[in-house]
Design a protein around this motif. Structure first.
Motif, PDB file in Angstrom:
ATOM      1  N   ALA A  57       0.763  -1.128   0.314  1.00 48.41           N
ATOM      2  CA  ALA A  57      -0.092  -0.018   0.150  1.00 48.41           C
ATOM      3  C   ALA A  57       0.785   1.298   0.377  1.00 48.41           C
ATOM      4  O   ALA A  57       0.546   2.271  -0.855  1.00 48.41           O
ATOM      5  CB  ALA A  57      -1.123   0.185   1.508  1.00 48.41           C
ATOM      6  N   ARG A  58       2.317   1.457   0.712  1.00 44.27           N
ATOM      7  CA  ARG A  58       2.719   2.376   0.363  1.00 44.27           C
ATOM      8  C   ARG A  58       3.461   2.627  -0.470  1.00 44.27           C
ATOM      9  O   ARG A  58       3.559   3.816  -1.313  1.00 44.27           O
ATOM     10  CB  ARG A  58       3.742   2.438   2.127  1.00 44.27           C
ATOM     11  N   ARG A  59       4.328   1.097  -1.277  1.00 43.69           N
ATOM     12  CA  ARG A  59       4.424   1.802  -2.488  1.00 43.69           C
ATOM     13  C   ARG A  59       4.003   1.982  -3.896  1.00 43.69           C
ATOM     14  O   ARG A  59       4.004   2.573  -4.178  1.00 43.69           O
ATOM     15  CB  ARG A  59       4.971   0.256  -3.070  1.00 43.69           C
ATOM     16  N   ARG A  60       1.975   1.795  -3.407  1.00 48.05           N
ATOM     17  CA  ARG A  60       1.674   1.682  -4.481  1.00 48.05           C
ATOM     18  C   ARG A  60       1.158   4.042  -4.107  1.00 48.05           C
ATOM     19  O   ARG A  60       1.166   5.292  -5.722  1.00 48.05           O
ATOM     20  CB  ARG A  60      -0.058   1.443  -4.320  1.00 48.05           C
ATOM     21  N   ALA A  61       1.477   4.518  -2.960  1.00 46.27           N
ATOM     22  CA  ALA A  61       0.643   5.336  -2.244  1.00 46.27           C
ATOM     23  C   ALA A  61       2.330   6.290  -3.581  1.00 46.27           C
ATOM     24  O   ALA A  61       1.968   7.488  -3.839  1.00 46.27           O
ATOM     25  CB  ALA A  61       0.929   5.768  -0.999  1.00 46.27           C
ATOM     26  N   LEU A  62       3.463   5.579  -2.785  1.00 48.25           N
ATOM     27  CA  LEU A  62       4.609   6.720  -3.361  1.00 48.25           C
ATOM     28  C   LEU A  62       4.944   6.467  -4.608  1.00 48.25           C
ATOM     29  O   LEU A  62       5.354   7.454  -5.209  1.00 48.25           O
ATOM     30  CB  LEU A  62       5.776   5.258  -2.918  1.00 48.25           C
ATOM     31  N   GLY A  63       3.883   5.167  -5.722  1.00 46.30           N
ATOM     32  CA  GLY A  63       3.850   5.364  -6.637  1.00 46.30           C
ATOM     33  C   GLY A  63       3.244   6.774  -7.429  1.00 46.30           C
ATOM     34  O   GLY A  63       3.128   7.120  -8.338  1.00 46.30           O
ATOM     35  N   LEU A  64       2.456   6.628  -7.080  1.00 46.48           N
ATOM     36  CA  LEU A  64       0.881   7.914  -7.430  1.00 46.48           C
ATOM     37  C   LEU A  64       1.628   9.180  -7.432  1.00 46.48           C
ATOM     38  O   LEU A  64       1.846  10.172  -7.435  1.00 46.48           O
ATOM     39  CB  LEU A  64      -0.075   7.800  -6.553  1.00 46.48           C
ATOM     40  N   LEU A  65       2.287   9.701  -5.714  1.00 48.15           N
ATOM     41  CA  LEU A  65       2.819  10.610  -5.755  1.00 48.15           C
ATOM     42  C   LEU A  65       4.150  10.842  -6.378  1.00 48.15           C
ATOM     43  O   LEU A  65       4.275  12.160  -6.530  1.00 48.15           O
ATOM     44  CB  LEU A  65       3.432  10.197  -4.022  1.00 48.15           C
ATOM     45  N   ALA A  66       4.756  10.136  -6.835  1.00 51.23           N
ATOM     46  CA  ALA A  66       5.985  10.388  -7.941  1.00 51.23           C
ATOM     47  C   ALA A  66       5.722  10.285  -9.218  1.00 51.23           C
ATOM     48  O   ALA A  66       6.782  11.534  -9.909  1.00 51.23           O
ATOM     49  CB  ALA A  66       6.614   8.952  -7.602  1.00 51.23           C
ATOM     50  N   ARG A  67       4.348  10.031  -9.513  1.00 50.97           N
ATOM     51  CA  ARG A  67       3.973  11.257 -10.764  1.00 50.97           C
ATOM     52  C   ARG A  67       2.744  12.096 -10.847  1.00 50.97           C
ATOM     53  O   ARG A  67       1.876  12.686 -11.378  1.00 50.97           O
ATOM     54  CB  ARG A  67       2.583  10.225 -11.335  1.00 50.97           C
ATOM     55  N   ALA A  68       2.366  12.690  -9.416  1.00 46.03           N
ATOM     56  CA  ALA A  68       2.073  13.726  -9.441  1.00 46.03           C
ATOM     57  C   ALA A  68       2.476  15.175  -9.645  1.00 46.03           C
ATOM     58  O   ALA A  68       3.851  15.491  -9.844  1.00 46.03           O
ATOM     59  CB  ALA A  68       1.557  14.185  -7.737  1.00 46.03           C
ATOM     60  N   THR A  69       1.578  16.011 -10.224  1.00 46.11           N
ATOM     61  CA  THR A  69       1.581  17.057 -10.602  1.00 46.11           C
ATOM     62  C   THR A  69       2.016  18.196  -9.519  1.00 46.11           C
ATOM     63  O   THR A  69       1.983  17.683  -8.038  1.00 46.11           O
ATOM     64  CB  THR A  69       0.693  18.200 -11.702  1.00 46.11           C
ATOM     65  N   VAL A  70       2.765  19.594  -9.546  1.00 46.58           N
ATOM     66  CA  VAL A  70       2.972  19.917  -8.069  1.00 46.58           C
ATOM     67  C   VAL A  70       1.808  21.179  -7.339  1.00 46.58           C
ATOM     68  O   VAL A  70       1.612  20.259  -6.198  1.00 46.58           O
ATOM     69  CB  VAL A  70       4.306  21.219  -9.012  1.00 46.58           C
ATOM     70  N   ASP A  71       1.106  20.548  -8.268  1.00 43.70           N
ATOM     71  CA  ASP A  71      -0.360  21.367  -7.758  1.00 43.70           C
ATOM     72  C   ASP A  71      -0.847  20.296  -7.350  1.00 43.70           C
ATOM     73  O   ASP A  71      -1.847  20.356  -6.353  1.00 43.70           O
ATOM     74  CB  ASP A  71      -1.125  21.636  -9.109  1.00 43.70           C
ATOM     75  N   GLU A  72      -1.462  19.120  -7.491  1.00 41.46           N
ATOM     76  CA  GLU A  72      -1.646  18.033  -6.746  1.00 41.46           C
ATOM     77  C   GLU A  72      -0.926  17.852  -5.849  1.00 41.46           C
ATOM     78  O   GLU A  72      -1.646  17.324  -5.008  1.00 41.46           O
ATOM     79  CB  GLU A  72      -1.261  16.359  -7.738  1.00 41.46           C
ATOM     80  N   LEU A  73       0.081  18.475  -4.782  1.00 42.09           N
ATOM     81  CA  LEU A  73       0.885  17.871  -3.306  1.00 42.09           C
ATOM     82  C   LEU A  73       0.896  19.413  -2.830  1.00 42.09           C
ATOM     83  O   LEU A  73       0.345  19.142  -1.869  1.00 42.09           O
ATOM     84  CB  LEU A  73       2.523  17.584  -3.865  1.00 42.09           C
ATOM     85  N   ALA A  74       0.735  20.594  -3.194  1.00 40.23           N
ATOM     86  CA  ALA A  74       0.902  21.924  -3.286  1.00 40.23           C
ATOM     87  C   ALA A  74       0.276  22.314  -2.681  1.00 40.23           C
ATOM     88  O   ALA A  74      -0.052  22.577  -1.214  1.00 40.23           O
ATOM     89  CB  ALA A  74       2.187  22.164  -4.256  1.00 40.23           C
ATOM     90  N   GLY A  75      -0.625  21.809  -3.300  1.00 38.79           N
ATOM     91  CA  GLY A  75      -2.832  21.987  -2.910  1.00 38.79           C
ATOM     92  C   GLY A  75      -2.681  21.278  -1.665  1.00 38.79           C
ATOM     93  O   GLY A  75      -2.916  22.481  -0.924  1.00 38.79           O
ATOM     94  N   PRO A  76      -3.156  20.251  -1.302  1.00 37.71           N
ATOM     95  CA  PRO A  76      -3.116  19.699  -0.151  1.00 37.71           C
ATOM     96  C   PRO A  76      -2.773  19.669   0.761  1.00 37.71           C
ATOM     97  O   PRO A  76      -3.195  20.086   1.975  1.00 37.71           O
ATOM     98  CB  PRO A  76      -3.536  18.354  -1.024  1.00 37.71           C
ATOM     99  N   LEU A  77      -1.362  19.884   0.744  1.00 45.39           N
ATOM    100  CA  LEU A  77      -0.332  20.384   1.526  1.00 45.39           C
ATOM    101  C   LEU A  77      -0.622  21.510   1.991  1.00 45.39           C
ATOM    102  O   LEU A  77      -0.810  22.011   3.517  1.00 45.39           O
ATOM    103  CB  LEU A  77       1.070  20.126   0.951  1.00 45.39           C
ATOM    104  N   ALA A  78      -1.415  22.992   1.775  1.00 46.58           N
ATOM    105  CA  ALA A  78      -1.412  23.842   2.114  1.00 46.58           C
ATOM    106  C   ALA A  78      -2.648  23.958   2.200  1.00 46.58           C
ATOM    107  O   ALA A  78      -3.224  24.228   3.683  1.00 46.58           O
ATOM    108  CB  ALA A  78      -1.510  25.153   0.897  1.00 46.58           C
ATOM    109  N   ARG A  79      -3.793  23.097   1.836  1.00 46.59           N
ATOM    110  CA  ARG A  79      -4.885  23.110   2.824  1.00 46.59           C
ATOM    111  C   ARG A  79      -5.391  22.846   3.662  1.00 46.59           C
ATOM    112  O   ARG A  79      -6.253  23.097   4.370  1.00 46.59           O
ATOM    113  CB  ARG A  79      -5.927  22.699   1.215  1.00 46.59           C
ATOM    114  N   PHE A  80      -4.431  21.517   4.051  1.00 48.06           N
ATOM    115  CA  PHE A  80      -4.876  21.007   5.010  1.00 48.06           C
ATOM    116  C   PHE A  80      -3.509  20.406   6.010  1.00 48.06           C
ATOM    117  O   PHE A  80      -3.941  20.067   7.217  1.00 48.06           O
ATOM    118  CB  PHE A  80      -5.083  18.917   4.233  1.00 48.06           C
ATOM    119  N   TRP A  81      -2.482  20.706   5.712  1.00 45.25           N
ATOM    120  CA  TRP A  81      -1.727  20.446   6.153  1.00 45.25           C
ATOM    121  C   TRP A  81      -0.726  21.221   6.464  1.00 45.25           C
ATOM    122  O   TRP A  81       0.409  22.125   6.355  1.00 45.25           O
ATOM    123  CB  TRP A  81      -1.101  19.356   6.291  1.00 45.25           C
ATOM    124  N   PRO A  82      -0.972  22.776   6.750  1.00 43.55           N
ATOM    125  CA  PRO A  82      -0.920  24.038   6.338  1.00 43.55           C
ATOM    126  C   PRO A  82       0.446  24.731   7.436  1.00 43.55           C
ATOM    127  O   PRO A  82       1.052  24.891   7.120  1.00 43.55           O
ATOM    128  CB  PRO A  82      -1.497  25.441   6.364  1.00 43.55           C
TER     129      PRO A  82
END
Lengths: 157, 362, 195
Positions: A13-38
């Motif tokens: 499950a962690r490997r799957r998560a890391l695989g998705l994160l590796a292919r994310a766009t900047v917005d797909e990560l920066a947006g939620p980080l700022a919104r949920f874990w500012p």
């Protein structure tokens, strides 16, 4: 919903998560980080950096490995105040994105945050990738040759 | 002998400024962007990545822009850039069998599981210059059709191997050492993994010429394209702290399996033999040429006499790297003034001696 | 693992490399090094800086017994990727606490005729280094004779080093690391005597 209930907690499950994160766009990560874990500021255990990984092929496609050539890769290792350690790796030279992946990997290991991550980060990435893969597959499939044999005069008689 | 010369700093500075000016060209013409190069000259980017041996599209695109389109200059730039980065490790070998296919063809069998899928190919164009392209006509999106489930396209070599008609590749234990020409100086005879690594970064033109020579009789290949596949494979890096291989993202590669002359004897049944090519991006001509040259260099494996240049390991492997080649060729531009003066003096002396002899003889 | 390695890897590893380079090329020179690095005990900053600069995932590192049971191996693995070598002869680098552990130069990789450089480079931790009466050094890079005080000096060191010299071009190169300083003996340096 705890991490255990949202998905299994094993390496897959962690490997799957890391695989998705590796292919994310900047917005797909920066947006939620700022919104949920500012207010989450993980500590960098080792300065995030860019380097090389040697890619490998196999002779004949399935034989002994050979070194094919290198790729740029960026990586980061962070630790949350609550002790979870996150690892970020992705192809390319975006060190900041590696930090985001590491932060999200650490958060993924926290009960409570895991479900939020699945819903707002991993889910949308997976959806976009599925659509992109389907589009590429459909375009490619349109170029598949449909052979038809011509019946010759003698055979038809 | 090289002369240490001083002076020319101002000329060099001005030359660089002139170069930058010419590179930019007419200021009324929009500047080309690396994004445009990456997107619209993608095959140039693929070639630069392959031959510089660095998979990074934006770096390759920028190098092409900086080199004004001189591909070997761009490859040189990327090779130099590569030396500034530390190596973190080795990825797991690609599973090209699990490739997300964009193109997959075989010249050996018409009907294959998974079919003949042409992908974005020039193969069937009529090679007529398209003036519409110059006019900037908008391009429609590509047609679509329903796609087969993944895993529908097994390797053609596996299909032939089912009846034991093609040689199998030798495998190696999981942690057996893999040759690395970036670490160890080449030595001959060269093991196959080192040969493949060298060919993978070899100049496409040089390898194409050698491949062509094998077909024209300088070597005894009778090759068929068993399979060409182009698409994306996953790069994975084993991270010890995690205890598993972490996915890093996708890499686009082209793979070519050549099925070549069958051979047998010494009690072994006759089987087709193989050549293998693998290149970054959609680099089909390169993958095919590499496969033909790989096969030619395997003369030992098939007890073949080495008669053609493509079978000469030292010749092929020492001269296929275009950065090495241009380094030595272009070094001729360095001052060789003293050397040449010595030659000139020798030549003049020989002439004088010759004339003196001729006079004495009269 | 959270103890600080190089805060700025580019500049600090360059500085460490240059210090070792200078120490190797001018045997007897004592170069300062190690500020800002906080390694786990019993490893100290100057030796840590040398290892952080020189080791990577392709250089197996042998640790002498004084470091066993500590965080040192794991810390270096985390920051450099270097794996711990099981045997001295398989190590690219060796870290030895010269105050507590014996020094057996012959046990390490000596290099090969084709690649004499593939010998083990030993980093020996000591208490003090000074350009002062001690070892009398001659050889390439030394203008006449140099004096290097190393404390503690391993027993029979001059004799072990003489045997090492005889193996040229093979042989061991050594880096000494004291608090805040490094010095080095390349295999070409000879010890005339001890003053």
């Amino acid at each position: 919903m705890t991490k255990d209930q949202a998905s299994d907690c094993g390496p897959d499950a962690r490997r799957r998560a890391l695989g998705l994160l590796a292919r994310a766009t900047v917005d797909e990560l920066a947006g939620p980080l700022a919104r949920f874990w500012p207010d989450v500021t993980p500590r960098e255990l080792r300065p995030a950096d860019t380097g090389l990984v040697m890619l490998r092929g196999r002779a004949g496609g399935d034989g002994a490995p050979f070194n094919l050539g290198e790729a740029t890769v960026s990586r980061a290792v962070v630790e949350l105040p609550t002790g979870e350690r996150g690892f970020g790796h992705l192809l390319g030279r975006d060190v900041e994105q590696a930090r985001r992946i590491a932060a999200l990997d650490a958060l993924w290991q926290r009960d409570g945050d895991c479900a939020l991550l699945e819903a707002h980060v991993l889910g949308p990435i997976a959806k976009r990738l599925t659509a992109a893969i389907a589009k590429h597959a459909a375009e490619t499939a349109a170029t598949r040759v449909e052979f038809f044999t011509l019946v010759r005069g003698e055979d038809a008689a | 002998m090289y002369v240490a010369v001083k002076g020319g700093e101002q000329a060099i500075r001005n030359a660089h400024a002139l170069l930058a000016d010419k590179r930019r060209g007419d200021r009324d013409v929009p500047a080309i962007t690396t994004t445009q190069i990456d997107e619209q000259l993608a095959l140039a980017v693929d070639r630069v990545m392959s031959e510089s041996s660095l998979y990074d599209r934006r770096i390759a695109a920028l190098a092409i822009k900086q080199a004004r389109g001189d591909m070997i200059e761009a490859i040189f730039l990327v090779r130099a850039y590569r030396t500034t980065l530390p190596r973190f490790g080795f990825c797991e070998p690609f599973d090209t069998g699990a490739m997300a296919l964009r193109r997959r063809i075989s010249a050996t069998f018409k009907d294959l599981p998974g079919g003949q899928v042409l992908g974005p190919t020039f193969d069937y164009t009529h090679r007529l210059i398209d003036f519409e392209l110059d006019a900037g006509t908008e391009v429609p999106t590509a047609p679509t059709a329903s796609a087969p489930p993944p895993g529908s396209s097994p390797r053609v070599t596996d299909l032939i191997a089912r009846d034991d008609l093609i040689e199998r590749e030798t495998t190696a234990p999981h942690d057996a050492p893999v040759s690395d020409i970036t670490r160890d100086a080449p030595s001959f005879p060269s093991p196959r993994d080192a040969r493949l690594q060298t060919l993978a970064r070899g100049d496409e033109g040089f390898l194409l010429g050698l491949a062509y020579s094998t077909q024209r009789g300088y070597g005894r290949n009778h090759p068929f394209v068993g399979e060409i596949r182009f698409g994306e494979v996953e790069a994975e890096l084993f991270v010890e702290e995690l205890g598993f291989a972490v996915p890093l993202g996708e890499v686009a590669v082209t793979e070519c399996q050549m099925v070549t002359q069958f051979t047998g004897g010494d009690g072994r049944p006759a089987r087709f033999t193989r050549g293998y090519g693998l290149a970054f991006g959609q680099s089909e001509r390169k993958a095919m040429s590499m496969a033909l040259v790989d096969r030619a260099l395997r003369a030992e494996d098939y007890s073949e006499e080495r008669k053609g240049p493509a079978q000469d390991e030292e010749f092929v492997l020492s001269h296929c790297d275009n950065v090495q080649a241009t380094g030595f060729v272009e070094h001729l531009k360095l001052p060789h003034y003293v050397d040449f003066q010595a030659e000139l003096a020798l030549l003049r002396r020989l002439r004088r001696e010759g004339e003196a002899k001729a006079e004495a003889a009269e | 693992m959270s103890l600080a390695a190089f805060a700025d890897p580019v500049f600090e590893s360059q500085a460490a490399f240059r210090a070792v380079l200078r120490a190797m090329s001018s045997p007897g020179a004592v170069m300062s090094l190690g500020a800002g690095v906080t390694p786990p005990a019993p490893l100290r900053p100057a030796a840590a800086a040398v290892l952080l600069a020189l080791c990577d995932f392709e250089t197996p590192l042998w640790l002498s017994p004084a470091y066993a049971g500590s965080e040192v191996g794991a810390w270096l693995k985390f920051h450099t990727g270097a794996t711990v070598a099981k045997e001295p002869a398989g190590a690219a680098f060796a870290l030895i606490d010269l105050a507590r552990d014996p020094l057996d130069l012959a046990a390490f990789a000596q290099g090969t005729a084709a690649y004499p450089d593939r010998s083990t480079t030993i980093i020996g931790e000591v208490e003090g280094l000074a350009t002062a009466p001690g070892l009398r050094l001659i050889g390439p890079g030394v203008n006449g004779e140099a004096r290097l005080a190393v404390s503690p000096l391993p027993p029979q060191f001059a004799e072990s080093w003489r045997i090492n010299n005889e193996g040229f071009p093979l042989g061991i190169d050594m880096v000494f690391a004291a608090p805040g300083a490094v010095a080095a003996l390349p295999r070409t340096t000879r010890i005339l005597g001890i003053v």
